[in-house]
Design a protein around this motif. Structure first.
Motif, short mmCIF file in Angstrom:
data_model
loop_
_atom_site.label_atom_id
_atom_site.label_comp_id
_atom_site.label_asym_id
_atom_site.label_seq_id
_atom_site.Cartn_x
_atom_site.Cartn_y
_atom_site.Cartn_z
N TYR A 210 -38.85 -3.40 59.85
CA TYR A 210 -39.35 -3.44 61.23
C TYR A 210 -40.47 -4.47 61.27
CZ TYR A 210 -42.95 -0.39 59.21
OH TYR A 210 -43.94 0.14 58.41
N HIS A 224 -47.77 -0.41 69.00
CA HIS A 224 -46.77 -1.29 68.40
C HIS A 224 -47.19 -2.76 68.54
CE1 HIS A 224 -43.20 1.76 68.22
NE2 HIS A 224 -44.11 1.97 67.30
N ASP A 253 -41.90 3.05 55.39
CA ASP A 253 -42.62 2.91 56.67
C ASP A 253 -44.02 3.48 56.45
OD1 ASP A 253 -43.51 2.94 59.27
OD2 ASP A 253 -42.13 4.50 59.96
N HIS A 333 -41.13 11.12 61.75
CA HIS A 333 -39.70 11.04 62.02
C HIS A 333 -38.92 11.05 60.71
CE1 HIS A 333 -40.26 6.79 60.91
NE2 HIS A 333 -41.38 6.86 61.62
N HIS A 340 -36.49 4.75 62.13
CA HIS A 340 -36.45 5.99 62.90
C HIS A 340 -35.04 6.52 62.71
CE1 HIS A 340 -39.80 4.13 65.57
NE2 HIS A 340 -40.28 4.66 64.47
N ARG A 364 -40.40 12.62 67.54
CA ARG A 364 -39.05 12.15 67.21
C ARG A 364 -38.28 13.10 66.32
NH1 ARG A 364 -41.46 6.66 66.99
NH2 ARG A 364 -40.38 5.44 68.57
N GLU A 378 -47.46 10.87 59.95
CA GLU A 378 -48.31 9.78 60.43
C GLU A 378 -49.23 10.18 61.58
OE1 GLU A 378 -45.97 6.69 62.54
OE2 GLU A 378 -44.21 7.67 61.72
N GLU A 417 -50.02 6.86 57.38
CA GLU A 417 -48.60 7.23 57.34
C GLU A 417 -48.05 7.15 55.93
OE1 GLU A 417 -46.03 4.49 59.50
OE2 GLU A 417 -44.44 6.00 59.61
N1 GLY Z 1 -43.48 1.72 62.07
C1 GLY Z 1 -43.05 2.51 63.16
C2 GLY Z 1 -43.39 3.91 62.98
O1 GLY Z 1 -44.29 4.23 62.24
O2 GLY Z 1 -42.75 4.79 63.48
#
Ligand code: GLY
Ligand code: MN
Ligand code: MN
Length: 438
Positions: A210, A224, A253, A333, A340, A364, A378, A417
């Motif tokens: 990402y 973002h 992530d 998530h 995701h 999510r 996170e 996160e």
């Molecule tokens: N990097 C996107 C998220 O943490 O969901």
């Protein structure tokens, strides 16, 4: 790659395929890696992003016009596109050890796939993005809901091969995080930090799962933020980096936040780190992810009180929407082939959807934790102008210490996160075990 793990992964996927094919009365699955996407009125393509169902079977993420033919019993057949093309790099047909678990056929012309497909194509399901291609090839079953739901639901529990990939993705990303942290403390710009991250991984932006979020000072409040300022600020106060890596198409992530100086913001980061550890300690099989998210709001209310950002008791701060102003997104998530990952709301293999509560529209995941699921954790705390302005119009405004908020605004915000595997003993924190301690 651990070839025994890969062999067993293919067995597990074949087993799943066999089960859903029998249930749906289908002969097999034909999975399309995808096609390059052309930019409007141009002769150039967007970067290729492979169909996640394709990379679930084979560690091939950069080869459009390729196919998998799967009947759930025999070795999967990989039809690998290898054209004669002197304009572009042509990928070589793979010969690595993993190829022993599959059969490979070579496709030199895009349209020649028709000759390699089974005769009774009406009884096979096309899995992919290009419905026009599926129609032209004569498929009548295209991404059938029952098949998609089944595959998505079961994908949440990772095989040992997948866990290997996710651990390796964490290890790779952590190298970049160390380099980025040094670049920040050297006074680097967002752009310079991004370059340090990519250099440490030996990869380009297009290899990232990402768009990296590399934010300094107030930009840390933009959830973002994917711009990159070329010039360093006059004074670097804070740094939020949300950046990952991928191995065989499986993503890491990871987010860290740093304070340049040992000050109140530094202490706030420490408090959020402790908060995250408390949430982690509550994660085990059978716990609802939604309850962890709600627990995070309670813990956050206490952090806001302790750091003189808000006044009142925990329930009041939650009920009046104070915690949701400072932490507007979800706790995390599912993670895997997609950042995701699918099926965060899916409660059985038929696809029963359990939505997030109306109070938490950006959560999510509403799943109950199971062994070998992989998730992010996170929590965040941000000073976001638009949300604070809105809060100031409500009864909650009397519960906010606006002077303290103003003092923290130049720092933007905090997110921490990590990526975890649900294990029998609780969580395996892949991120921290890769050496990203704080
Ligand atoms: N990097 C996107 C998220 O943490 O969901
Ligand atoms: Mn992230
Ligand atoms: Mn995330």
């Amino acid at each position: 790659m651990n070839s025994e793990h890969y062999q067993n992964h293919i067995k597990a996927l074949n087993h799943r395929a066999q089960d859903i094919l029998a249930k749906e009365g289908l002969q097999g699955l034909v999975i399309h890696s995808g096609q390059p996407r052309r930019q409007f009125l141009d002769d150039m393509d967007y970067p290729f992003k492979v169909n996640p169902h394709f990379k679930a079977w084979v560690p091939v993420i950069n080869n459009p016009n390729s196919w998998l033919i799967i009947n759930g019993v025999d070795k999967p057949v990989l039809v690998f596109y290898c054209p004669v093309d002197f304009w572009h790099k042509v990928n070589e047909v793979p010969t690595d050890e993993w190829t022993q678990s599959i059969d490979i056929k070579v496709l030199t012309k895009v349209d020649a796939i028709a000759e390699l497909l089974p005769n009774n194509i009406q009884d096979w399901a096309y899995i992919g993005e290009h419905i026009d291609v599926a129609d032209a090839l004569g498929f009548s079953h295209k991404n059938p809901n029952a098949v998609m739901n089944y595959l998505h639901y079961h994908r949440s529990v990772k095989t040992p091969y997948e866990l290997d990939c996710l651990r390796a993705a964490n290890q790779l990303a952590v190298q970049g995080h160390h380099a980025a942290k040094s670049a920040f403390f050297d006074g680097g710009s967002e752009y310079a930090i991004q370059q340090a991250y990519l250099q440490a991984l030996g990869q380009s932006e297009n290899d990232m799962p990402y768009g990296n979020i590399i934010a300094l000072n107030r930009n840390c409040a933009i959830l973002h933020y994917t711009d990159l300022a070329y010039r360093a600020p006059n004074k670097s106060l804070s740094f939020l980096i949300d950046a990952g890596a991928q191995i065989n198409g499986y993503a890491a992530d990871i987010t860290r936040t740093y304070s340049f100086d040992h000050n109140d913001f530094f202490n706030l980061i420490q408090a959020m780190d402790k908060l995250q550890a408390k949430v982690m300690a509550a994660m085990k099989v059978g716990v609802r992810y939604l309850d962890l998210h709600l627990m995070t709001h309670r813990l956050l209310a206490q952090v806001l009180i302790d750091h003189h950002i808000a006044m009142g008791d925990i329930d009041t701060l939650i009920d009046l929407g104070v915690t949701r102003t400072f932490f507007p997104h979800g706790l995390g998530h599912m993670l895997g082939l997609q950042v995701h990952d699918v099926a965060g709301f899916m409660h059985d293999e038929r696809g029963t959807h359990v939505a997030a509560p109306a109070s938490d529209p950006f959560l999510r995941c509403t799943r109950t934790l199971e062994l070998n699921q992989v998730l992010t954790v996170e929590p965040g705390l941000y000073f976001i102008d638009s949300l604070l302005a809105q809060l100031a119009t409500t009864a909650a405004k009397h519960h906010v210490n606006w002077a303290q908020v103003a003092a923290f605004k130049p720092y933007g915000g905090i997110r921490i996160e990590d990526n975890v595997i649900i294990q029998p003993f609780g969580v395996e924190n892949m991120t921290r075990e890769s050496g990203l301690i704080d």
